[in-house]
Design a protein around this motif. Structure first.
Motif, PDB file in Angstrom:
ATOM      1  N   ILE A 261       0.847  -1.196   0.000  1.00 28.95           N
ATOM      2  CA  ILE A 261       0.000   0.000   0.000  1.00 28.95           C
ATOM      3  C   ILE A 261       0.885   1.250   0.000  1.00 28.95           C
ATOM      4  CG2 ILE A 261      -1.716   1.329   1.295  1.00 28.95           C
ATOM      5  CD1 ILE A 261      -2.691  -1.378   2.426  1.00 28.95           C
ATOM      6  N   THR A 262       0.647   2.113  -0.953  1.00 30.13           N
ATOM      7  CA  THR A 262       1.378   3.374  -1.036  1.00 30.13           C
ATOM      8  C   THR A 262       0.396   4.530  -0.854  1.00 30.13           C
ATOM      9  OG1 THR A 262       1.107   3.397  -3.450  1.00 30.13           O
ATOM     10  CG2 THR A 262       3.150   2.447  -2.577  1.00 30.13           C
ATOM     11  N   VAL A 263       0.915   5.658  -0.402  1.00 26.44           N
ATOM     12  CA  VAL A 263       0.092   6.867  -0.225  1.00 26.44           C
ATOM     13  C   VAL A 263       0.789   8.014  -0.924  1.00 26.44           C
ATOM     14  CG1 VAL A 263      -0.977   8.452   1.409  1.00 26.44           C
ATOM     15  CG2 VAL A 263      -0.741   6.030   2.017  1.00 26.44           C
ATOM     16  N   ARG A 264       0.014   8.751  -1.715  1.00 28.31           N
ATOM     17  CA  ARG A 264       0.605   9.860  -2.466  1.00 28.31           C
ATOM     18  C   ARG A 264      -0.373  11.031  -2.536  1.00 28.31           C
ATOM     19  NH1 ARG A 264      -1.888  10.212  -7.309  1.00 28.31           N
ATOM     20  NH2 ARG A 264      -2.968   8.350  -8.112  1.00 28.31           N
ATOM     21  N   LYS A 265       0.172  12.188  -2.900  1.00 27.33           N
ATOM     22  CA  LYS A 265      -0.669  13.360  -3.102  1.00 27.33           C
ATOM     23  C   LYS A 265      -1.344  13.281  -4.476  1.00 27.33           C
ATOM     24  CE  LYS A 265       2.333  16.359  -0.344  1.00 27.33           C
ATOM     25  NZ  LYS A 265       3.216  17.560  -0.366  1.00 27.33           N
ATOM     26  N   ILE A 266      -2.455  13.958  -4.610  1.00 31.65           N
ATOM     27  CA  ILE A 266      -3.147  14.008  -5.886  1.00 31.65           C
ATOM     28  C   ILE A 266      -2.266  14.711  -6.916  1.00 31.65           C
ATOM     29  CG2 ILE A 266      -4.311  16.210  -5.411  1.00 31.65           C
ATOM     30  CD1 ILE A 266      -6.762  15.110  -6.895  1.00 31.65           C
ATOM     31  N   ASN A 267      -2.318  14.252  -8.146  1.00 30.22           N
ATOM     32  CA  ASN A 267      -1.593  14.879  -9.251  1.00 30.22           C
ATOM     33  C   ASN A 267      -2.556  15.789 -10.002  1.00 30.22           C
ATOM     34  OD1 ASN A 267      -0.176  15.587 -11.541  1.00 30.22           O
ATOM     35  ND2 ASN A 267       0.600  13.525 -11.959  1.00 30.22           N
TER      36      ASN A 267
ATOM     37  N   PHE B  99      -3.236  18.567   0.763  1.00 26.20           N
ATOM     38  CA  PHE B  99      -4.271  18.043   1.644  1.00 26.20           C
ATOM     39  C   PHE B  99      -5.157  16.994   0.960  1.00 26.20           C
ATOM     40  CE2 PHE B  99      -3.627  22.088   4.033  1.00 26.20           C
ATOM     41  CZ  PHE B  99      -3.343  21.533   5.267  1.00 26.20           C
ATOM     42  N   VAL B 100      -4.750  16.508  -0.203  1.00 24.25           N
ATOM     43  CA  VAL B 100      -5.510  15.465  -0.892  1.00 24.25           C
ATOM     44  C   VAL B 100      -4.599  14.261  -1.096  1.00 24.25           C
ATOM     45  CG1 VAL B 100      -7.007  14.883  -2.827  1.00 24.25           C
ATOM     46  CG2 VAL B 100      -6.788  17.275  -2.114  1.00 24.25           C
ATOM     47  N   LEU B 101      -4.884  13.192  -0.370  1.00 21.38           N
ATOM     48  CA  LEU B 101      -4.036  12.005  -0.421  1.00 21.38           C
ATOM     49  C   LEU B 101      -4.820  10.808  -0.944  1.00 21.38           C
ATOM     50  CD1 LEU B 101      -2.228  12.269   3.052  1.00 21.38           C
ATOM     51  CD2 LEU B 101      -1.428  13.110   0.836  1.00 21.38           C
ATOM     52  N   ILE B 102      -4.148   9.980  -1.726  1.00 19.34           N
ATOM     53  CA  ILE B 102      -4.745   8.763  -2.281  1.00 19.34           C
ATOM     54  C   ILE B 102      -3.906   7.568  -1.850  1.00 19.34           C
ATOM     55  CG2 ILE B 102      -5.398   7.523  -4.388  1.00 19.34           C
ATOM     56  CD1 ILE B 102      -5.654  10.261  -5.770  1.00 19.34           C
ATOM     57  N   ALA B 103      -4.573   6.565  -1.282  1.00 22.25           N
ATOM     58  CA  ALA B 103      -3.899   5.313  -0.927  1.00 22.25           C
ATOM     59  C   ALA B 103      -4.189   4.285  -2.016  1.00 22.25           C
ATOM     60  CB  ALA B 103      -4.392   4.801   0.430  1.00 22.25           C
TER      61      ALA B 103
ATOM     62  N   PRO C  76      -6.709   2.084  -6.381  1.00 21.26           N
ATOM     63  CA  PRO C  76      -7.108   3.018  -5.325  1.00 21.26           C
ATOM     64  C   PRO C  76      -7.960   2.349  -4.256  1.00 21.26           C
ATOM     65  CG  PRO C  76      -8.369   3.420  -7.343  1.00 21.26           C
ATOM     66  CD  PRO C  76      -7.300   2.426  -7.688  1.00 21.26           C
ATOM     67  N   VAL C  77      -7.594   2.556  -2.971  1.00 20.33           N
ATOM     68  CA  VAL C  77      -8.329   1.910  -1.877  1.00 20.33           C
ATOM     69  C   VAL C  77      -8.740   2.908  -0.784  1.00 20.33           C
ATOM     70  CG1 VAL C  77      -7.262  -0.328  -2.286  1.00 20.33           C
ATOM     71  CG2 VAL C  77      -6.197   1.277  -0.661  1.00 20.33           C
ATOM     72  N   GLY C  78      -8.279   4.140  -0.876  1.00 20.28           N
ATOM     73  CA  GLY C  78      -8.654   5.133   0.125  1.00 20.28           C
ATOM     74  C   GLY C  78      -8.226   6.521  -0.313  1.00 20.28           C
ATOM     75  N   PHE C  79      -8.928   7.529   0.191  1.00 19.22           N
ATOM     76  CA  PHE C  79      -8.491   8.894  -0.066  1.00 19.22           C
ATOM     77  C   PHE C  79      -9.006   9.817   1.025  1.00 19.22           C
ATOM     78  CE2 PHE C  79     -12.723   9.699  -1.561  1.00 19.22           C
ATOM     79  CZ  PHE C  79     -12.892  11.077  -1.632  1.00 19.22           C
TER      80      PHE C  79
ATOM     81  N   LYS D  67      -8.773  -0.560   9.284  1.00 16.26           N
ATOM     82  CA  LYS D  67      -8.042  -1.076  10.457  1.00 16.26           C
ATOM     83  C   LYS D  67      -6.611  -1.488  10.103  1.00 16.26           C
ATOM     84  CE  LYS D  67     -12.208  -2.661  12.857  1.00 16.26           C
ATOM     85  NZ  LYS D  67     -12.884  -3.785  13.538  1.00 16.26           N
ATOM     86  N   MET D  68      -6.065  -0.882   9.067  1.00 19.33           N
ATOM     87  CA  MET D  68      -4.678  -1.175   8.681  1.00 19.33           C
ATOM     88  C   MET D  68      -3.757   0.011   8.973  1.00 19.33           C
ATOM     89  SD  MET D  68      -5.340  -3.220   5.078  1.00 19.33           S
ATOM     90  CE  MET D  68      -3.614  -3.563   4.804  1.00 19.33           C
ATOM     91  N   GLY D  69      -4.347   1.133   9.411  1.00 17.78           N
ATOM     92  CA  GLY D  69      -3.544   2.308   9.733  1.00 17.78           C
ATOM     93  C   GLY D  69      -3.579   3.397   8.684  1.00 17.78           C
ATOM     94  N   ILE D  70      -4.341   3.177   7.600  1.00 19.71           N
ATOM     95  CA  ILE D  70      -4.407   4.188   6.539  1.00 19.71           C
ATOM     96  C   ILE D  70      -5.013   5.480   7.078  1.00 19.71           C
ATOM     97  CG2 ILE D  70      -5.377   4.771   4.282  1.00 19.71           C
ATOM     98  CD1 ILE D  70      -5.319   1.782   3.595  1.00 19.71           C
ATOM     99  N   ASP D  71      -6.091   5.348   7.866  1.00 17.83           N
ATOM    100  CA  ASP D  71      -6.730   6.545   8.408  1.00 17.83           C
ATOM    101  C   ASP D  71      -5.790   7.309   9.334  1.00 17.83           C
ATOM    102  OD1 ASP D  71      -6.802   4.464  10.253  1.00 17.83           O
ATOM    103  OD2 ASP D  71      -8.752   5.041  11.088  1.00 17.83           O
ATOM    104  N   ALA D  72      -5.043   6.597  10.167  1.00 18.37           N
ATOM    105  CA  ALA D  72      -4.092   7.244  11.080  1.00 18.37           C
ATOM    106  C   ALA D  72      -3.039   8.016  10.299  1.00 18.37           C
ATOM    107  CB  ALA D  72      -3.433   6.201  11.979  1.00 18.37           C
ATOM    108  N   TYR D  73      -2.568   7.408   9.216  1.00 15.70           N
ATOM    109  CA  TYR D  73      -1.556   8.090   8.400  1.00 15.70           C
ATOM    110  C   TYR D  73      -2.156   9.329   7.734  1.00 15.70           C
ATOM    111  CZ  TYR D  73       2.183   9.003   5.135  1.00 15.70           C
ATOM    112  OH  TYR D  73       3.201   9.612   4.441  1.00 15.70           O
TER     113      TYR D  73
END
Length: 373
Positions: A199-205, A253-257, A263-266, A316-322
């Protein structure tokens, strides 16, 4: 005597949009909606909502004076998705006279009944994907961007009419200085753990904004599909809203996991443009509003965390915390004092607990109502 008339021309649509400006003229916490944005939202010929659903707008008169407004709404997508025989009311404002509220609500009830529906719920403009709810707590501060504001008597009149609570929507204030140091300190470790799971997290392009929106739509409708009151947005509705959002979005302030590129979260946080918007008379950008907007933009000291969604399998994997950690890292870097996380369903235990764990405090509540008719 109160007379309620249907809006049938551009002149009266303008009056419909402008009525709140007179109602809240001396209220220091009132923030006018942008006139052009409201005009676009209510455009039956061009707004994508009206391709699948319908609504009519009404003004209440006391003699020659406009004293209230309301929209009666039949959201066909909501009815098909939930199976509920429910009509909605929205865009409701009225002076402090119960007879005015009663006349407006009677009009909405009659309209919904004519459509063959058996319940009236709201306020929603036009669904929970847009501005919704009646403010019942937290009248001491102006609303943040895309959050409603009203007088305390609204709650009294709606409940006197016979509406019952359907759901409360919570707004949390989270001061940047109160976010636990541990969360920010551990953010790199959280990201490392996510990376190890693919799982990677990045800013919107923003240079590929259209492609990014296609990915976010997929997450949005999947992540919220089981939430109370939710109705999926059509691609056209989502892109229409995103087009306006692009003008004010801050990519930081816009992140995509993503999991192996899927895509699995934003999360989306928006600088609170309501702070400069309050200086715009009647929500007009012209002739001088744009200059006022740009001048007062430097006063913005908060963001609204407007959306945080994760596909069910990846919770429950920590994406929200990040997501939260990075949002408040950016707040600190940009010198912002706090964020508002809103709105959160009162029964969303996971989200409420997550915000409480970073020292968020409920400081506003909005209520959605329902009534059998």
């Amino acid at each position: 005597m109160i007379e309620v008339k249907k809006v049938q021309d551009k002149k009266n649509l303008k009056r419909f949009i402008d009525f709140p400006h007179a109602l809240y003229e001396h209220d220091e916490n009132y923030v006018p909606e942008l006139y052009l944005a409201q005009k676009d939202l209510l455009d039956k010929k061009n707004h994508p909502f009206f391709k699948h659903s319908e609504a009519d707008f009404f003004l209440a008169y006391k003699g020659q004076e406009i004293v209230g407004r309301i929209a009666a709404i039949k959201n066909n997508n909501y009815i098909a998705y939930t199976g509920e025989s429910t009509g909605k009311f929205g865009f409701i404002d009225f002076i402090e006279e119960y007879e005015v509220a009663e006349a407006l609500l009677n009009t909405a009830v009659d309209w919904v009944k004519e459509k063959g529906l058996s319940q009236l719920a709201g306020p929603e403009n036009f669904s929970t994907n847009e501005t919704c709810g009646t403010l019942i707590e937290g009248f001491d501060m102006p609303p943040t961007i895309m959050m409603p504001y009203n007088k305390p008597y609204y709650q009294d009149y709606l409940e006197k009419y016979g509406f019952e609570k359907d759901m409360d929507l919570l707004s949390y204030k989270i001061y940047q200085k109160d976010v636990p140091d541990k969360l920010v300190r551990l953010s790199s470790k959280i990201l490392e753990r996510l990376n190890n799971k693919g799982i990677t997290v990045r800013k919107i392009n923003v240079k590929k904004f259209t492609e990014e929106i296609d990915k976010i739509i997929e997450i949005y409708n999947s992540a919220w599909e089981k939430n109370w009151g939710f109705v999926p947005m059509t691609d056209e509705e989502f892109k229409h809203a995103a087009k306006d959002m692009k003008q004010i979005v801050d990519p930081d302030f816009v992140l995509i996991a993503e999991h192996n590129g899927k895509p699995v979260g934003f999360t989306l946080s928006i600088p609170d443009m309501n702070m400069p918007l309050k200086y715009l008379k009647r929500g007009r950008l012209l002739p001088f509003g744009l200059f006022k907007l740009l001048y007062h933009k430097k006063e913005i000291n908060r963001v609204r965390i407007i959306t945080l969604g994760i596909v069910e399998k990846y919770r429950k994997m920590g994406i929200d915390a990040y997501f939260y950690a990075k949002a408040f890292e950016e707040c600190k870097r940009k010198g912002l004092l706090f964020g508002e996380a809103s709105w959160i369903l009162e029964n969303n235990e996971m989200m409420n607990k997550a915000i409480e764990n970073i020292n968020g405090k409920v400081y506003k509540k909005h209520r959605l109502y329902k009534k059998a008719i």
